[in-house]
Structure formats: structure tokens, C-alpha cells
Design an enzyme around this catalytic site. Sequence first.
Site, PDB file in Angstrom:
ATOM      1  N   GLU A   1       0.840  -1.209   0.000  1.00  0.00           N
ATOM      2  CA  GLU A   1       0.000   0.000   0.000  1.00  0.00           C
ATOM      3  C   GLU A   1       0.869   1.250   0.000  1.00  0.00           C
ATOM      4  OE1 GLU A   1      -1.004   1.879   3.570  1.00  0.00           O
ATOM      5  OE2 GLU A   1      -1.165   0.001   4.682  1.00  0.00           O
TER       6      GLU A   1
ATOM      7  N   LYS B   1      -4.906  -2.384  13.814  1.00  0.00           N
ATOM      8  CA  LYS B   1      -4.221  -1.334  14.577  1.00  0.00           C
ATOM      9  C   LYS B   1      -4.819  -1.280  15.983  1.00  0.00           C
ATOM     10  CE  LYS B   1      -3.043   1.374  10.499  1.00  0.00           C
ATOM     11  NZ  LYS B   1      -3.943   1.025   9.402  1.00  0.00           N
TER      12      LYS B   1
END
Length: 305
Positions: free
Chosen positions: A27, A161
Amino acid sequence: MTIERYLEFSPEVAEAKASGKPIVALESTIISHGMPYPQNVEMAKTVEQIIRDNGAVPATIAIMDGKYKIGLSEADLERLATEKNVAKVSRRDLAEIIATKRIGATTVATTMIGAAFAGIKFFVTGGIGGVHRGFEETMDVSADLDELAQTPVTVICAGAKSILDLPRTLEYLETKGVPVVGYKTEVLPAFYTGTSPYRLNSHTDSVDTLASIVKTSEELGLNGGLLVVNPIPKEHELEASYIDSIIEKAVAEAEEKGIVGKDITPFLLGKIVELTEGKSLAANIQLVYNNAKVGAQIASSYNQL
């Protein structure tokens, strides 16, 4: 197919596709929105090299000049890392950013979409998005989770996360039918730390098993992706109670300032870097390197099937 006109392959990726080499997508949001310059460019180049060293070809994905760029040149990386107003592109923004020829960094969701368009089956990232804390009030769920349910790309990450609501994120993935497999772990890793209280249904110590699961999923015609969760190496992890207390402080500050939506993740990650005096950034870089190694190994194993 009209999609071809929106894709631009780097020479390295084009050659890999033509000769049937394993390819691993990366990404670009981590470069434009996840880390300060010049660490972001150093990290991007190192991750690409780790993938090459482990037998695969890296394809960092971004949106530039009306194209999905599959594989970036050094000039592209610099541009992405330094240009102001790089859009953070999720599925909802994709057509607009391409149509208006703006520069855009791909999130997990849009990297998966680009990888699928390009015929790339494996994608390495740091951590995925998920269900945000305070979901009952905000209904804030990352588009990454729905993308995993509908796009057949295997994502290798260090868990979700840890600024997120981890048990709800796991529950959401289960509802959507996304397989979550621990690599050398029986619990969901929590990004900066390799452990959490949340047990996984599946785990394996073998990249060959992971490659075989991907192949079988394809042969069964299952549409979604596979999520491989790979803990940060022990020597680089942060102590759970230490990082949890810092995350609580960062979340409280975001609430005070009324920061919501797509701005919240960059704000929290930046605040955590500040409060940990850079320790969280160092951990973030190491977990990405580790994921790159494992992702390249799975892609190479898959290629031999």
C-alpha cells in the site's frame, strides 16, 4: 476489458507478470500518511528489497495521473512522500480521484482493489483498519473489513491497529465470513505487541499451509480475501500496558478535539509516535519488514502449487 486502460505497470512488475513470478502488493498510505519523510521512503525501499530477497517481486500501488500505478519508480515514491494534498483513497473516493487525475495513496481497501485488477493475489501491510472505539455512537467501521469480505486478495498484517476495538473487529470479520489465520500465533496480535486476550479460530506455523488455503479458496470459488495475522517479532514489540496507556491518552485527546472519520487514524498514530518518543514508529517499521518477509514466502509457496 476497459479496466486495462486505468492500469500502469512498472517494468519490474510487467516482467514478473509476463514470466509468472510471484508478486506481492504494497500500500502507499503508509508512505504518504503513516510516517514522516524521509523515513517513509527508506521504509518503502527496504520493504521492496525484503520482498525481492525472499523470492517475490514487490508492487507498491498508488493512484497518479488518472492511473492505478502497479509498481512505483523512485521518482513516484519521492512524489508520494513529499507532495502536499495527497488524497487518502478508500473505495468511495476511487472513481473521483482517478477521474480528476489527482495523486492518491491507497489504503488497505484500495490496494486490494488494485491488486485484484492487476491479478496480484498477495498484499503486505502494517495493520488493517477495523471497528473504531465508540462504535455505538459513531458507527465508524473501516472499509478494509468489507473489502476483505468481497475481494480475493490475501492480506498479511500484524493484526488490526491497536487504536481500534479489537474484539468487535474480529466479530465483524467473522460475520462477513472472512477467515483470519494466525501465523505462529493462536491469538490476535495487537499491532505494537504480539499478544492480546482474543483467541483465533485458526492458526498455522507453515507458509505452505497458508498458500494451500488460498489455492483451495479459489478453487471453491469463494469471493473474499484471507487475513493472515503475523505478530511483530518479540524483540521489537512494545510492552502491552505501556502502549495501551498511551493509546488511551491519544484517544482521549482526539475526542476532546472532535477528530473523527478518515482523519482519526493519522491523528492517533502521529500522537502515539509523539507520546512514545518515536518507539511506536520504530516498532511499526519492524512489523512491516516482518510481514514483507512472510508475505513473500507465502506468495513463493503459492507459485509452486
